[in-house]
Every structure is written in structure tokens, then in C-alpha cells.
Design a protein around this motif. Structure first.
Motif, PDB file in Angstrom:
ATOM      1  N   GLU A  16       0.856  -1.182   0.000  1.00  0.00           N
ATOM      2  CA  GLU A  16       0.000   0.000   0.000  1.00  0.00           C
ATOM      3  C   GLU A  16       0.897   1.239   0.000  1.00  0.00           C
ATOM      4  N   TYR A  45       0.404   8.762 -11.649  1.00  0.00           N
ATOM      5  CA  TYR A  45      -0.521   7.706 -11.256  1.00  0.00           C
ATOM      6  C   TYR A  45      -0.937   7.839  -9.790  1.00  0.00           C
ATOM      7  N   LEU A  46      -0.027   8.298  -8.948  1.00  0.00           N
ATOM      8  CA  LEU A  46      -0.397   8.525  -7.551  1.00  0.00           C
ATOM      9  C   LEU A  46      -1.483   9.593  -7.462  1.00  0.00           C
ATOM     10  N   SER A  49      -4.816   8.190  -8.520  1.00  0.00           N
ATOM     11  CA  SER A  49      -5.388   7.368  -7.456  1.00  0.00           C
ATOM     12  C   SER A  49      -5.954   8.212  -6.330  1.00  0.00           C
ATOM     13  N   TRP A  55      -8.977   4.531  -9.046  1.00  0.00           N
ATOM     14  CA  TRP A  55      -7.788   3.680  -9.041  1.00  0.00           C
ATOM     15  C   TRP A  55      -7.185   3.543  -7.655  1.00  0.00           C
ATOM     16  N   ASN A  56      -6.563   2.400  -7.412  1.00  0.00           N
ATOM     17  CA  ASN A  56      -5.856   2.104  -6.164  1.00  0.00           C
ATOM     18  C   ASN A  56      -4.393   1.854  -6.507  1.00  0.00           C
ATOM     19  N   SER A  57      -3.508   2.724  -6.032  1.00  0.00           N
ATOM     20  CA  SER A  57      -2.084   2.599  -6.324  1.00  0.00           C
ATOM     21  C   SER A  57      -1.404   1.653  -5.353  1.00  0.00           C
ATOM     22  N   LEU A  58      -0.386   0.961  -5.860  1.00  0.00           N
ATOM     23  CA  LEU A  58       0.448   0.083  -5.047  1.00  0.00           C
ATOM     24  C   LEU A  58       1.911   0.296  -5.420  1.00  0.00           C
ATOM     25  N   HIS A  69       5.517   0.955  -9.760  1.00  0.00           N
ATOM     26  CA  HIS A  69       4.155   1.330  -9.396  1.00  0.00           C
ATOM     27  C   HIS A  69       3.191   0.520 -10.253  1.00  0.00           C
ATOM     28  N   MET A  71      -1.397   0.052 -10.489  1.00  0.00           N
ATOM     29  CA  MET A  71      -2.682   0.378  -9.869  1.00  0.00           C
ATOM     30  C   MET A  71      -3.762  -0.529 -10.421  1.00  0.00           C
ATOM     31  N   TRP A  72      -4.843  -0.621  -9.670  1.00  0.00           N
ATOM     32  CA  TRP A  72      -5.965  -1.460 -10.066  1.00  0.00           C
ATOM     33  C   TRP A  72      -7.272  -0.743  -9.734  1.00  0.00           C
TER      34      TRP A  72
END
Length: 161
Positions: A16, A45-46, A49, A55-58, A69, A71-72
């Protein structure tokens, strides 16, 4: 849960976004020739998100280092999960980090109770992406998203990809 490693034997994990790792993720930068396919920095992308609500960034960590990085998102209109915004630092490419990250995310998404299919899209000229996703079992849907080829993998297949 199965762990995946890159070609150097480093364990690749998804984390996370936290106060401790967000700067490293924001600084992730692809190779120059990939900037026509992905954002120039993970920071874009952050922001998608944190500001877009979808979107969920990882963070992608290989060994002790944040190297990428991904995301989903969940599309409640058609009930599919999507992978997007994957970047691996230029100096880490070609080491199997991207493959390990996608495999890890596929397992994570397939474990969700409502996951039936995982989709993603890539630019037709992005040959490395086409090879990677085909090797993991993704098949073209015939659809396009912003001029990108949409491919899909069933949740069942995602558990063994």
C-alpha cells in the motif's frame, strides 16, 4: 499466498502507499523510449489514485527497494477488475520485476470475492507489454480503450498465471 521473485532472486511484493514509500513511488521513471506508453513519473498515477476516486495505487518493491508502481480498479458497470499504470524504474527493467508484479497483483485480485475477470490495456506499439501479457494468458477482447488494445484473463486463470 505464493511469492514471486525477479530474475535476480529478489522477492517482489506489492505494498500500500504509505507516508514512508510515496516519495519513492512518485520518483519511479520508465525508460525514455517507454514514455509514449506510460507516464514519465509514478507521481502522475499517484495523483490519479488520490484524486480520481477510482484507481488504487500500489508500490512495487523488489528486495529492499521500491522499483515500480501499479494500480488497479473495479469497474462496477461490467463487473471486471482492471490493472493500469504499471511502471518499472528504467534501471530495473529486463529483470523480471514487471512479470512478478503482475502475477502478484493477479493473485491478489483473483482472491477478491467479486473478481470474475481481470482486464488491462496497452498501446499496440508496446511490444514488450504485448509479449508479457500474452505469456501470462491474457487474450484480446476486441475492444479498445483510448486507442489501446484491451485484453482479459479470467479470475480462474489469474490464480495460475
Amino acid at each position: 499466498m505464493m511469492e514471486f521473485t525477479d530474475r535476480q532472486g529478489r522477492r517482489v511484493v506489492l505494498e500500500e502507499i504509505t507516508d514512508e514509500n510515496w516519495r519513492n513511488v512518485a520518483d519511479v521513471a520508465p525508460a525514455d523510449d517507454q514514455r509514449r506508453f506510460v507516464a514519465a513519473l509514478g507521481a502522475r498515477y499517484l495523483l490519479l489514485s488520490s484524486r480520481g476516486g477510482l484507481w488504487n495505487s500500489l508500490a512495487v518493491r523488489a528486495g529492499d527497494e521500491v522499483v515500480g508502481h501499479v494500480m488497479w480498479a473495479y469497474d462496477d458497470e461490467d463487473g471486471t477488475h482492471w490493472i493500469g499504470g504499471m511502471i518499472v524504474n528504467a534501471d530495473q527493467q529486463g529483470k523480471g520485476v514487471g512479470r512478478a508484479a503482475v502475477r502478484t497483483l493477479l493473485r491478489r485480485l483473483a482472491a477478491l470475492p467479486d473478481c470474475r475477470e481481470v482486464r488491462l490495456s496497452y498501446h499496440p506499439d508496446n511490444a514488450p507489454a504485448a509479449v508479457l501479457y500474452k505469456s501470462l494468458g491474457f487474450e484480446p477482447t476486441g475492444d479498445f480503450e483510448d486507442e489501446e488494445i484491451v485484453v482479459a484473463l479470467s479470475a480462474t486463470a489469474a490464480t495460475t498465471a
